[in-house]
Design a protein around this motif. Sequence first.
Motif, mmCIF file in Angstrom:
data_model
loop_
_atom_site.group_PDB
_atom_site.id
_atom_site.type_symbol
_atom_site.label_atom_id
_atom_site.label_comp_id
_atom_site.label_asym_id
_atom_site.label_seq_id
_atom_site.Cartn_x
_atom_site.Cartn_y
_atom_site.Cartn_z
ATOM 1 N N MET A 1 19.033 -51.564 -53.497
ATOM 2 C CA MET A 1 17.928 -50.658 -53.285
ATOM 3 C C MET A 1 16.933 -50.796 -54.436
ATOM 4 N N ASN A 2 15.687 -50.685 -54.127
ATOM 5 C CA ASN A 2 14.648 -50.741 -55.154
ATOM 6 C C ASN A 2 14.666 -49.482 -56.011
ATOM 7 N N PRO A 3 14.295 -49.616 -57.283
ATOM 8 C CA PRO A 3 14.181 -48.407 -58.098
ATOM 9 C C PRO A 3 13.056 -47.541 -57.541
ATOM 10 N N VAL A 4 13.256 -46.253 -57.615
ATOM 11 C CA VAL A 4 12.301 -45.338 -57.020
ATOM 12 C C VAL A 4 11.525 -44.568 -58.080
ATOM 13 N N VAL A 5 12.213 -44.072 -59.073
ATOM 14 C CA VAL A 5 11.589 -43.236 -60.087
ATOM 15 C C VAL A 5 11.978 -43.789 -61.453
ATOM 16 N N SER A 6 11.042 -43.787 -62.363
ATOM 17 C CA SER A 6 11.397 -44.199 -63.714
ATOM 18 C C SER A 6 11.566 -42.957 -64.578
ATOM 19 N N GLY A 7 12.564 -42.973 -65.430
ATOM 20 C CA GLY A 7 12.813 -41.836 -66.307
ATOM 21 C C GLY A 7 13.639 -40.766 -65.618
ATOM 22 N N THR A 8 13.944 -39.710 -66.360
ATOM 23 C CA THR A 8 14.685 -38.595 -65.784
ATOM 24 C C THR A 8 13.792 -37.370 -65.798
ATOM 25 N N ARG A 9 14.182 -36.371 -65.028
ATOM 26 C CA ARG A 9 13.348 -35.177 -64.956
ATOM 27 C C ARG A 9 14.232 -33.944 -64.913
ATOM 28 N N ALA A 10 13.643 -32.842 -65.286
ATOM 29 C CA ALA A 10 14.373 -31.586 -65.289
ATOM 30 C C ALA A 10 13.924 -30.675 -64.143
ATOM 31 N N ASP A 11 12.772 -30.959 -63.552
ATOM 32 C CA ASP A 11 12.262 -30.057 -62.518
ATOM 33 C C ASP A 11 12.883 -30.326 -61.159
ATOM 34 N N GLU A 12 13.027 -29.268 -60.387
ATOM 35 C CA GLU A 12 13.577 -29.344 -59.046
ATOM 36 C C GLU A 12 12.571 -28.726 -58.093
ATOM 37 N N LEU A 13 12.799 -28.938 -56.795
ATOM 38 C CA LEU A 13 11.830 -28.471 -55.817
ATOM 39 C C LEU A 13 12.536 -28.050 -54.546
ATOM 40 N N SER A 14 12.054 -26.992 -53.951
ATOM 41 C CA SER A 14 12.452 -26.609 -52.602
ATOM 42 C C SER A 14 11.200 -26.109 -51.911
ATOM 43 N N LEU A 15 10.822 -26.790 -50.846
ATOM 44 C CA LEU A 15 9.591 -26.458 -50.147
ATOM 45 C C LEU A 15 9.869 -26.417 -48.647
ATOM 46 N N HIS A 16 9.436 -25.365 -48.008
ATOM 47 C CA HIS A 16 9.659 -25.191 -46.572
ATOM 48 C C HIS A 16 8.299 -25.151 -45.882
ATOM 49 N N MET A 17 8.188 -25.851 -44.764
ATOM 50 C CA MET A 17 6.963 -25.767 -43.973
ATOM 51 C C MET A 17 7.319 -25.792 -42.500
ATOM 52 N N ARG A 18 6.494 -25.144 -41.716
ATOM 53 C CA ARG A 18 6.668 -25.123 -40.258
ATOM 54 C C ARG A 18 5.368 -25.631 -39.642
ATOM 55 N N ILE A 19 5.512 -26.621 -38.768
ATOM 56 C CA ILE A 19 4.347 -27.189 -38.084
ATOM 57 C C ILE A 19 4.636 -27.284 -36.589
ATOM 58 N N PRO A 20 3.589 -27.242 -35.774
ATOM 59 C CA PRO A 20 3.793 -27.482 -34.342
ATOM 60 C C PRO A 20 4.328 -28.896 -34.123
ATOM 61 N N ALA A 21 5.183 -29.044 -33.115
ATOM 62 C CA ALA A 21 5.760 -30.348 -32.776
ATOM 63 C C ALA A 21 4.759 -31.115 -31.924
ATOM 64 N N ASP A 22 3.729 -31.602 -32.596
ATOM 65 C CA ASP A 22 2.636 -32.323 -31.946
ATOM 66 C C ASP A 22 2.174 -33.417 -32.908
ATOM 67 N N ARG A 23 1.849 -34.567 -32.359
ATOM 68 C CA ARG A 23 1.453 -35.721 -33.194
ATOM 69 C C ARG A 23 0.300 -35.406 -34.142
ATOM 70 N N CYS A 24 -0.619 -34.563 -33.728
ATOM 71 C CA CYS A 24 -1.786 -34.299 -34.580
ATOM 72 C C CYS A 24 -1.421 -33.544 -35.858
ATOM 73 N N TYR A 25 -0.224 -32.954 -35.921
ATOM 74 C CA TYR A 25 0.202 -32.233 -37.120
ATOM 75 C C TYR A 25 1.103 -33.063 -38.031
ATOM 76 N N LEU A 26 1.455 -34.274 -37.609
ATOM 77 C CA LEU A 26 2.304 -35.128 -38.439
ATOM 78 C C LEU A 26 1.660 -35.419 -39.793
#
Length: 144
Positions: free
Chosen positions: A1-26
């Motif tokens: 697998m290719n490397p994705v991120v360089s270095g280490t980090r301390a921050d974390e993330l949790s993000l929730h979103m709701r979108i209509p199931a329609d191509r125009c919202y992709l």
Amino acid sequence: MNPVVSGTRADELSLHMRIPADRCYLANALLTLEGICEHYNVEEAARDRIKIALETALTGSIELLYDNAQGLFDLKFSVFKDKLQITVEDFMLNDQIALIESPSEAKMREKLDAVVGLSDGFVFLKESGHNSCYSMQFNLAAVE
């Protein structure tokens, strides 16, 4: 697998979103993903792979269920340590359920088969006709 991120980090993330199931919202989901990848300095090749996986998963669900009906996608983006997890739950609006035949589990798995190969971990959390939930995981650790 290719490397994705360089270095280490301390921050974390949790993000929730709701979108209509329609191509125009992709584009909304992909723009959110792009912002997350930018924040975590995800390399371009890995960013493209993650984007293709998310787009393929959402498009597959739309093609199976939502070309002739309405529904919603609940998307949860989580970054913990060196992993990005994207959980997708799709559900049809109650007044739309009688309009189309529910796809089989085999059809759903077939439609999402390409996503399995793009992610570093793929799990069906729930499969029940007009509602499914699956999780894709991507390693963000740099390969030494």
